[in-house]
Write a protein that holds these residues in place. Structure first.
Motif, PDB file in Angstrom:
ATOM      1  N   ARG A   3       2.944 -25.794  33.661  1.00 33.53           N
ATOM      2  CA  ARG A   3       3.753 -26.213  32.509  1.00 33.53           C
ATOM      3  C   ARG A   3       3.195 -25.546  31.267  1.00 33.53           C
ATOM      4  O   ARG A   3       2.012 -25.653  30.962  1.00 33.53           O
ATOM      5  N   LEU A   4       4.062 -24.858  30.529  1.00 33.36           N
ATOM      6  CA  LEU A   4       3.618 -24.219  29.297  1.00 33.36           C
ATOM      7  C   LEU A   4       3.180 -25.278  28.289  1.00 33.36           C
ATOM      8  O   LEU A   4       3.689 -26.408  28.292  1.00 33.36           O
ATOM      9  N   PRO A   5       2.246 -24.935  27.399  1.00 36.98           N
ATOM     10  CA  PRO A   5       1.788 -25.913  26.400  1.00 36.98           C
ATOM     11  C   PRO A   5       2.936 -26.425  25.544  1.00 36.98           C
ATOM     12  O   PRO A   5       3.931 -25.732  25.312  1.00 36.98           O
ATOM     13  N   ASP A   6       2.776 -27.659  25.076  1.00 40.32           N
ATOM     14  CA  ASP A   6       3.826 -28.294  24.278  1.00 40.32           C
ATOM     15  C   ASP A   6       4.028 -27.594  22.940  1.00 40.32           C
ATOM     16  O   ASP A   6       3.075 -27.099  22.326  1.00 40.32           O
ATOM     17  N   LEU A   7       5.280 -27.586  22.503  1.00 39.21           N
ATOM     18  CA  LEU A   7       5.610 -27.167  21.147  1.00 39.21           C
ATOM     19  C   LEU A   7       5.514 -28.394  20.243  1.00 39.21           C
ATOM     20  O   LEU A   7       5.941 -29.491  20.620  1.00 39.21           O
ATOM     21  N   GLU A   8       4.970 -28.208  19.055  1.00 36.66           N
ATOM     22  CA  GLU A   8       4.781 -29.334  18.146  1.00 36.66           C
ATOM     23  C   GLU A   8       5.236 -28.956  16.745  1.00 36.66           C
ATOM     24  O   GLU A   8       5.574 -27.807  16.476  1.00 36.66           O
TER      25      GLU A   8
END
Length: 767
Positions: A537-542
């Motif tokens: 899973r790609l890192p979260d966008l914030e």
């Protein structure tokens, strides 16, 4: 060996995991996961070339398997193995036996500009040293047949050993099936991150996945099914996500029917066991009894107490009151014992529908004869008989924590999973049982991840609070579980377990932890996972909430979590793709609109799609009630609700209570229920406020009679967020919350003007 001894004195005088050690990792030099207990940077580096030798002294012949692993590691890039010699020399990788290392799986890695020394007392420790060496090498070394360029190792001195002896991962191969090739890939990733246990869940209602020669129908019939409701669900969801499609390799046509399934022959599983053993990973088989046995019962109906199918909550179990059941069970487990060298056999023994037992004359007779008062004690009778059989074969029984309910022998190992029974580990420890921690939150990796998932896993309290020093010794370690009811593909499995697996690896290995430092090191592991073809899973966008609010205009700014990612968006409701508009600079929003945003890796891997709904609002005016007092009103509805709206169908609530702040009243003990919280928030200053609602199961938040967060439905702990524009003063507050059964989570945080989310002050709550 004399050259190594001073290192022990050095480490003996330093604080393990001290800040100086963590500080080096931020320089992208020592990006190790899990992080070693002691790491001292050195000057210079060592380069492995075709001329580098592999030194294995005569006394190190115990490491023959690890020699093969080293050769496998370097031959991928060098095109051939290192030249093997027995006498120590320069420009060499040297494997050394040191009987002074006392910690199980303990090792040292000593890298200087002239030599690399891997030191251990036992093969498992040497293998962990090899994995540390592997992580210090460039990620390109993972690609077979790809020239990695210079194989440069930074100079360093490492002394390391695990905090816990049980460092496990689990895979459910019953609900959906996985190939033998995939099991090997899974094992390789476990080895990279120093796990040592693989728990395979072979049987359940949905499929029997392991050949049992004495009962061939278990796989001839039990390994295959027509599409069930879970298959239908993932087929429907796969229209928006191909990773949710059923794997066509496990679908066949037979007698005019479409069947899903598969199983492992004993020969195939023997090969998998050997593969795992070479990587010092113990495979623990689970054959779930007495419940979760519908696949076996459909093939062999004599196993029930006269009925089959589904009960009120779970499937009808096998009958513990007939000797034919024990004959079957012992025959099955004898083949399991002959196949698996593991010390442990997992019996399951959870979620048993006991209605048929209570009604069966044979069970009533057995309970009277044995002095058993409840069906829970009858389950314990079954478990104890199986435990006695396992013990006679030199094996240790593991059961889910339900085995405590009717009493359990102290020699069994308890696997704690039910967060809503928090005293189970303490009761097990006081009973003399060893305990493996696998709490469903945060260690059920089939639960959808959100931006808090990594931190929740990383901060796992492996030894629960409330245990004294003696009781703490009962905790063997921890593992995460991946149940596959809605995990039909290998890509989907990897999305769910990675990178959460890396957080767990450090939680169970490292004696000191630093979450911020771990995140920095993790960024450098994504290229390695790419090389290993792991669909993480790609890192979260914030930088946004699910619902964004503005009064004049807003600006969407998203910082890339990885520099290599591209962020793309759409405004027409469609899912972003690789040619969608690139978000290269801050985007100004002046009208209400909805965006779909996603990140893409250079390899084309797509991250989660984020729906960001922008709404233009005026500041909601405060109200002036006649009088308020601190707290909230909590209206309680007993029952099972699929969503919060379903509470409206109940004519009369069960009870109305007051609470000091947002929390479920302690008097509510039911497994399934709903609560409606109402009152006011005393807002201290005007502005746009963000709210972050974490629910297990569902929750809907309204403030100033405006929808702020919709986190409705039945699901594992999940955070959703939203904004609302508010004037100073009292603002109406309403939160509907439901719990479907199995322990709840309810947490609400707020922020303003980009501040860190924090709990709502108690002084704000009014009713």
């Amino acid at each position: 060996m004399k050259k190594i001894l001073p290192l022990f004195f050095l480490f003996g005088s330093m604080v393990l995991g001290a800040g100086v050690c963590f500080g080096q990792a931020s320089e992208n030099t020592y990006n190790l996961i899990p992080y070693p207990n002691a790491l001292v940077p050195q000057q210079g580096s060592f380069t492995v070339t075709a001329q580098t030798k592999l030194v294995v002294p005569r006394e190190s012949k115990v490491f023959q398997n690890e020699v093969e692993q080293v050769q496998l590691l370097f031959s991928r890039s060098l095109g051939r193995p290192l030249k093997l010699v027995k006498r120590e020399t320069s420009n060499a990788v040297i494997l050394l036996l040191d009987k002074h290392i006392s910690a199980p799986e303990g090792y040292q890695v000593l890298i200087s500009p002239t030599q690399v020394k891997l030191v251990a007392r036992e093969p498992a420790g040497m293998f962990r040293a090899v994995q540390t060496l592997r992580q210090l090498l460039p990620a390109s070394i993972e690609r077979a047949g790809v020239t990695a360029g210079a194989l440069v190792l930074p100079a360093v001195q490492i002394q390391d050993a695990p905090a816990f002896g049980w460092r496990g991962m689990h895979l459910d191969v019953s609900r959906h099936f996985f190939t033998t090739a995939y099991l090997k890939k899974y094992i390789d990733v476990l080895a990279l991150y120093k796990f040592n246990k693989l728990h395979l869940h072979f049987t359940d209602d949905q499929g029997w996945r392991l050949e049992i020669k004495k009962y061939p129908k278990l796989t001839e019939q039990g390994a295959w099914r027509t599409f069930n409701n879970q298959d239908s669900a993932v087929i429907k969801m796969s229209k928006g996500n191909p990773d949710l499609a059923l794997d066509p390799r496990h679908i066949l046509q037979k007698d005019g029917k479409t069947l899903y399934g598969g199983f492992y022959t004993q020969a195939e599983m023997r090969e998998i066991i050997q593969y795992a053993s070479a990587r010092h990973i113990e495979i623990i088989p689970e054959i779930d009894m007495p419940g979760h046995m519908k696949a076996a019962i459909d093939a062999y109906p004599f196993l029930t107490c006269g009925e089959a199918g589904w009960g009120k909550t779970f499937s009808v179990p096998i009958c513990p009151c007939e000797e034919s059941t024990y004959t079957f069970a012992e025959n099955v487990f004898q083949e399991i014992i002959d196949l698996f060298p593991s010390q442990y056999i997992h019996l399951g023994a959870d979620e048993v529908e006991k209605t048929t037992w209570a009604n069966a004359p044979a069970c009533q007779e057995l309970m009277q004869r044995e002095g058993l008062k409840t069906v829970e004690e009858l389950q314990s009778y079954f478990v104890y008989r199986m435990q006695k059989f396992f013990k006679s074969k030199g094996k240790t029984l593991i059961g889910w924590d339900e085995v405590l309910e009717g009493g359990i022998n102290s020699e069994a190992v308890v696997m704690f999973w039910r967060n809503w029974v928090p005293n189970a580990p303490l009761l097990a420890a006081q009973n003399g049982n060893k305990v493996i921690m696998t709490p469903n939150a945060p260690l059920y990796f089939d639960a959808l991840p959100d931006k808090n998932s990594l931190q929740n896993v990383y901060q796992l309290q492996v030894v629960p609070r409330g245990l004294n020093n003696q009781e703490a010794k009962a905790i063997l370690g921890a593992q995460a579980n991946l149940w596959t009811e809605y995990v039909p593909s290998e890509n989907r499995a990897e999305y769910l377990y990675m990178p959460r697996m890396t957080a767990l690896s450090e939680a169970v290995w490292s004696k000191e932890r630093n979450y911020g430092n771990y995140l920095n090191r993790l960024k450098n592991h994504y290229p390695r996972l790419d090389a290993l073809n792991v669909h993480y899973r790609l890192p979260d966008l914030e930088g946004f909430t699910d619902r964004m609010v503005f009064t004049d205009k807003a600006v969407l700014t998203i910082q890339k979590p990885l520099e290599s990612l591209n962020i793309r968006y759409t405004t027409d409701g469609s899912t972003p793709h690789q040619t969608s508009t690139l978000l290269e600079k801050p985007l100004e929003i002046t009208e209400s609109m909805t965006l779909q945003v996603a990140a893409f890796s250079p390899e084309g891997r797509m991250g989660d799609t984020y729906t960001i709904a922008y709404e233009k609002q005026t500041l909601a005016p405060a109200i002036k009630p006649l009088k308020t007092i601190p707290g909230l009103t909590a209206t309680y509805y007993k029952g099972f609700f699929k969503n919060t709206q379903a509470m409206q169908s109940v004519a009369k609530p069960t009870e109305t209570m007051t609470v000091e702040m947002l929390k479920v009243p302690e008097t509510i003990k039911d497994g399934s229920f709903g609560v409606q919280f109402k009152g006011y928030l005393n807002i201290p200053e005007p502005g746009i406020y963000s709210f972050y609602l974490t629910c297990d199961d569902g929750g809907v938040l309204k403030i100033a009679n405006r929808l702020v967060v919709d986190n409705d439905g039945l699901h594992a702990p999940l955070e959703k967020s939203g904004q609302v524009a508010l004037e100073k003063g009292l603002q109406p507050f309403a939160l509907d919350f439901i719990e479907g059964g199995g322990g709840y989570t309810l947490k609400l945080l707020y922020s303003k003007d980009g501040s860190q989310p924090q709990p709502i002050p108690q002084s704000w709550w009014q009713r």
